[in-house]
Write an enzyme that holds these catalytic residues in place. Structure first.
Site, PDB file in Angstrom:
ATOM      1  N   ASP A 123       4.462 -10.426  11.580  1.00 40.17           N
ATOM      2  CA  ASP A 123       5.889 -10.519  11.948  1.00 40.17           C
ATOM      3  C   ASP A 123       6.109 -11.232  13.299  1.00 40.17           C
ATOM      4  O   ASP A 123       5.445 -11.151  14.209  1.00 40.17           O
ATOM      5  CB  ASP A 123       6.305  -9.213  11.877  1.00 40.17           C
ATOM      6  CG  ASP A 123       6.521  -8.575  10.446  1.00 40.17           C
ATOM      7  OD1 ASP A 123       6.587  -9.467   9.331  1.00 40.17           O
ATOM      8  OD2 ASP A 123       6.584  -7.323  10.286  1.00 40.17           O
ATOM      9  N   HIS A 172       0.247  -9.733   6.500  1.00 41.34           N
ATOM     10  CA  HIS A 172       0.504  -8.865   5.377  1.00 41.34           C
ATOM     11  C   HIS A 172       1.399  -9.836   4.324  1.00 41.34           C
ATOM     12  O   HIS A 172       1.734 -10.977   4.739  1.00 41.34           O
ATOM     13  CB  HIS A 172       1.403  -7.663   5.456  1.00 41.34           C
ATOM     14  CG  HIS A 172       2.554  -7.909   6.378  1.00 41.34           C
ATOM     15  ND1 HIS A 172       2.631  -8.075   7.939  1.00 41.34           N
ATOM     16  CD2 HIS A 172       3.960  -7.973   5.785  1.00 41.34           C
ATOM     17  CE1 HIS A 172       3.859  -8.213   8.039  1.00 41.34           C
ATOM     18  NE2 HIS A 172       4.733  -8.194   7.027  1.00 41.34           N
ATOM     19  N   HIS A 205       1.529 -13.466   6.297  1.00 41.13           N
ATOM     20  CA  HIS A 205       2.124 -13.601   7.706  1.00 41.13           C
ATOM     21  C   HIS A 205       2.121 -12.551   8.685  1.00 41.13           C
ATOM     22  O   HIS A 205       1.649 -11.387   8.229  1.00 41.13           O
ATOM     23  CB  HIS A 205       3.445 -13.931   7.651  1.00 41.13           C
ATOM     24  CG  HIS A 205       4.369 -12.845   7.049  1.00 41.13           C
ATOM     25  ND1 HIS A 205       4.312 -12.407   5.621  1.00 41.13           N
ATOM     26  CD2 HIS A 205       5.304 -11.876   7.493  1.00 41.13           C
ATOM     27  CE1 HIS A 205       5.006 -11.409   5.646  1.00 41.13           C
ATOM     28  NE2 HIS A 205       5.691 -11.033   6.561  1.00 41.13           N
ATOM     29  N   ARG A 230      12.543  -0.417   7.548  1.00 44.79           N
ATOM     30  CA  ARG A 230      11.295  -0.514   8.592  1.00 44.79           C
ATOM     31  C   ARG A 230      11.946  -0.585   9.912  1.00 44.79           C
ATOM     32  O   ARG A 230      12.757  -0.798  10.270  1.00 44.79           O
ATOM     33  CB  ARG A 230      10.970  -2.145   8.362  1.00 44.79           C
ATOM     34  CG  ARG A 230       9.834  -2.566   8.974  1.00 44.79           C
ATOM     35  CD  ARG A 230       9.507  -4.084   8.791  1.00 44.79           C
ATOM     36  NE  ARG A 230      10.289  -4.979   9.230  1.00 44.79           N
ATOM     37  CZ  ARG A 230      10.249  -6.241   9.329  1.00 44.79           C
ATOM     38  NH1 ARG A 230       9.162  -6.859   8.924  1.00 44.79           N
ATOM     39  NH2 ARG A 230      11.083  -7.166  10.073  1.00 44.79           N
TER      40      ARG A 230
END
Length: 261
Positions: free
Chosen positions: A84, A233, A82, A247
């Protein structure tokens, strides 16, 4: 892999300019042994642009820009290829991830693939077809079964489905990038359901080729920064341990279709 820079220090502006250039060139960059405070991690993120607040991940107290991603492996929802937050009108331009606690026995690697390489390795007729198509990106499609229904519906109300070109021009380089992914893209606009699902399944499988990919094994205090527009990723769920990552995500820009002259 970048060495020779200590991200815990107050580096000159030229150093961060060089990192931004490297990110554009290589699409994902890695660092080892960066034992940063939350303040230093935040400063690193701000050197790449305006930081966003995520829709559903919890955040560190006092640092709403820093998300806490804590998983124990298995069916986490991120063990799928995917990009993000493509359900947004302006998907994030970059993501920055650091390892806080990782499985001591190994596992929990992350993989990235280059969506330009994926597009360029499709047959010419399929490339041409994709240039005139748009994908529908829907948060309900990706998160149903992974988040509770109340959180899903609240997030959907704040983020209704968006369409994006199936092939976008990268905002920095102008290169064509496939912009279809298996978490958020649930349909191809204007195609029948059968046509849409057949084409999506072809693309979901196509990007899995190892030739497009890189795999990174985490150490504590490792950092990865990736171009969210140029990559997909996949976080491997091959561990049973409380893996903890921090993150940040960098503000996006409008996406334009790739047009041939």
């Amino acid at each position: 892999m970048i060495s020779g820079i200590d991200l815990t220090k107050n580096n000159p502006p030229e150093a961060y300019q060089a990192l931004r250039r490297a990110l554009t060139d290589y699409k994902v960059i890695f660092f080892r042994d960066q034992d940063m405070s939350d303040e230093k991690f935040l400063k690193l993120g701000q050197s790449f642009g305006v930081l966003e607040v995520h829709e559903f991940f919890p955040t560190k107290e006092g640092f709403p820009e820093i998300q806490v991603i804590s998983t124990t492996g298995g069916n986490t929802g991120t063990d799928r290829w995917h990009t993000d937050v493509t359900f947004r009108e302006r998907p994030s331009s970059a993501s920055i991830l650091r390892a806080i606690d990782i499985p001591p026995e190994g596992g929990g690697d992350t993989m990235w693939l280059c969506t330009n390489a994926a597009y360029e390795n499709l047959s010419k007729p399929i490339q041409k077809l994709l240039l005139v198509l748009e994908g529908v990106h829907d948060i309900r499609f990706g998160m149903t079964g992974y988040l509770d229904n109340k959180t899903v519906e609240r997030t959907v109300s704040e983020n209704p489905p968006h369409t994006h070109p199936a092939v976008i021009a990268h905002p920095m380089t102008g290169a064509p990038h496939l912009f279809i992914n298996s978490i958020w893209t649930n349909a191809i606009k204007d195609l029948s359901r059968e046509e849409s699902q057949a084409l999506l399944q072809l693309l979901y499988e196509h990007v899995k080729k190892p030739e497009f990919q890189v795999r990174f094994r985490w150490d504590i205090n490792s950092v990865a920064i990736w171009d969210n527009i140029a990559t997909q990723h996949y976080a491997l769920g091959d561990y049973q341990y409380n893996r903890v990552m921090n993150r940040m995500i960098v503000d996006g820009v409008p996406l334009n279709a790739y047009a041939t002259n």
